[in-house]
Design a protein around this motif. Structure first.
Motif, PDB file in Angstrom:
ATOM      1  N   ASN A 121       4.619   5.631  13.337  1.00  0.00           N
ATOM      2  CA  ASN A 121       5.465   6.362  12.299  1.00  0.00           C
ATOM      3  C   ASN A 121       5.616   5.452  10.785  1.00  0.00           C
ATOM      4  O   ASN A 121       6.533   5.405  10.157  1.00  0.00           O
ATOM      5  CB  ASN A 121       7.124   5.749  13.027  1.00  0.00           C
ATOM      6  CG  ASN A 121       7.126   6.586  14.369  1.00  0.00           C
ATOM      7  OD1 ASN A 121       6.430   7.941  14.542  1.00  0.00           O
ATOM      8  ND2 ASN A 121       7.902   6.072  15.286  1.00  0.00           N
ATOM      9  N   ALA A 122       4.487   5.101  10.495  1.00  0.00           N
ATOM     10  CA  ALA A 122       4.248   4.427   9.180  1.00  0.00           C
ATOM     11  C   ALA A 122       4.405   5.506   8.008  1.00  0.00           C
ATOM     12  O   ALA A 122       5.096   5.176   6.927  1.00  0.00           O
ATOM     13  CB  ALA A 122       2.968   3.898   9.026  1.00  0.00           C
ATOM     14  N   ALA A 123       4.406   6.807   8.273  1.00  0.00           N
ATOM     15  CA  ALA A 123       4.626   7.998   7.395  1.00  0.00           C
ATOM     16  C   ALA A 123       5.848   8.157   7.005  1.00  0.00           C
ATOM     17  O   ALA A 123       6.124   8.457   5.934  1.00  0.00           O
ATOM     18  CB  ALA A 123       3.934   9.134   7.757  1.00  0.00           C
ATOM     19  N   THR A 124       7.056   7.757   7.786  1.00  0.00           N
ATOM     20  CA  THR A 124       8.354   8.009   7.511  1.00  0.00           C
ATOM     21  C   THR A 124       8.818   7.412   6.170  1.00  0.00           C
ATOM     22  O   THR A 124       9.525   7.803   5.583  1.00  0.00           O
ATOM     23  CB  THR A 124       9.248   7.670   8.739  1.00  0.00           C
ATOM     24  OG1 THR A 124       8.647   8.341   9.889  1.00  0.00           O
ATOM     25  CG2 THR A 124      10.499   7.894   8.645  1.00  0.00           C
ATOM     26  N   PRO A 125       8.547   6.064   6.253  1.00  0.00           N
ATOM     27  CA  PRO A 125       9.210   5.176   5.028  1.00  0.00           C
ATOM     28  C   PRO A 125       8.480   5.706   3.824  1.00  0.00           C
ATOM     29  O   PRO A 125       9.204   5.806   2.988  1.00  0.00           O
ATOM     30  CB  PRO A 125       8.733   3.708   5.206  1.00  0.00           C
ATOM     31  CG  PRO A 125       8.321   3.480   6.641  1.00  0.00           C
ATOM     32  CD  PRO A 125       8.003   4.882   7.197  1.00  0.00           C
ATOM     33  N   LEU A 126       7.187   6.206   3.869  1.00  0.00           N
ATOM     34  CA  LEU A 126       6.479   6.758   2.518  1.00  0.00           C
ATOM     35  C   LEU A 126       6.938   8.094   2.165  1.00  0.00           C
ATOM     36  O   LEU A 126       7.068   8.325   1.149  1.00  0.00           O
ATOM     37  CB  LEU A 126       5.068   6.674   2.931  1.00  0.00           C
ATOM     38  CG  LEU A 126       3.961   5.475   3.117  1.00  0.00           C
ATOM     39  CD1 LEU A 126       2.747   5.888   3.295  1.00  0.00           C
ATOM     40  CD2 LEU A 126       4.213   4.698   1.755  1.00  0.00           C
ATOM     41  N   ILE A 127       7.510   8.868   3.384  1.00  0.00           N
ATOM     42  CA  ILE A 127       8.145  10.147   2.819  1.00  0.00           C
ATOM     43  C   ILE A 127       9.442   9.952   2.317  1.00  0.00           C
ATOM     44  O   ILE A 127       9.656  10.673   1.362  1.00  0.00           O
ATOM     45  CB  ILE A 127       8.032  11.156   4.292  1.00  0.00           C
ATOM     46  CG1 ILE A 127       6.680  11.392   4.551  1.00  0.00           C
ATOM     47  CG2 ILE A 127       8.908  12.241   4.201  1.00  0.00           C
ATOM     48  CD1 ILE A 127       6.800  11.999   6.151  1.00  0.00           C
ATOM     49  N   LEU A 128      10.251   9.135   2.845  1.00  0.00           N
ATOM     50  CA  LEU A 128      11.599   8.524   2.190  1.00  0.00           C
ATOM     51  C   LEU A 128      11.331   7.934   0.862  1.00  0.00           C
ATOM     52  O   LEU A 128      12.337   8.521  -0.045  1.00  0.00           O
ATOM     53  CB  LEU A 128      12.140   7.615   3.318  1.00  0.00           C
ATOM     54  CG  LEU A 128      12.612   8.158   4.431  1.00  0.00           C
ATOM     55  CD1 LEU A 128      13.187   7.249   5.549  1.00  0.00           C
ATOM     56  CD2 LEU A 128      13.777   9.407   4.284  1.00  0.00           C
TER      57      LEU A 128
END
Length: 154
Positions: A121-128
């Motif tokens: 789930n590393a993409a979640t913070p980047l997307i935010l």
């Protein structure tokens, strides 16, 4: 073919060609409304989906922070920071600073997910970070307002 509404006031002197114009296009109005809607959506996300589980010590949040070795103190601290950021996103004078602070928190979340959770789930913070950066940039004028307010109170 954008619709424009302009109120133009010419200076009192006939020799002066200074024109003060306030132009509010329908497109600009829609953009401001969409940006405000994005701020509300992100505030709801950070308050309800992110901060609340940490602040009520939901088992999934507690397990994750125990795995990190941060315990309940780390969990409550991160939850409180997220809740404060969510509230600040809705306060006009704080909105840009809040978006920058939440972006910094998301950078930390990205680093933690990469190092401690093998990138799950590393993409979640980047997307935010993307909508937060947009808010920080679009509402950057509020930083000057905040600075003037702080200086006046000091």
């Amino acid at each position: 073919m954008s619709e424009t509404t302009a109120s133009v006031t010419a200076a009192a002197s006939p020799t002066s060609r200074t024109v003060i114009a306030e132009s509010a296009t329908a497109r600009g109005r829609r953009a401001r409304i969409a940006l405000r809607g994005l701020q509300i959506l992100l505030a709801l996300f950070y308050a309800v989906a992110s901060a609340l589980p940490k602040l009520i010590a939901h088992p999934s949040a507690a397990e994750m922070f125990d795995e990190l070795g941060w315990g309940s103190a780390g969990m409550y601290t991160i939850g409180a920071l997220e809740l404060a950021g969510a509230v600040a996103l809705l306060i006009p004078v704080l909105q840009s600073v809040a978006a920058m602070a939440l972006s910094a928190l998301m950078v930390g979340a990205f680093v933690v997910t990469i190092t401690a959770f093998d990138g799950e789930n590393a993409a979640t913070p980047l997307i935010l970070i993307l909508p937060l950066a947009l808010i920080a940039w679009a509402r950057r004028r509020s930083n000057g307002d905040l600075l003037r307010l702080v200086r006046r109170r000091a």
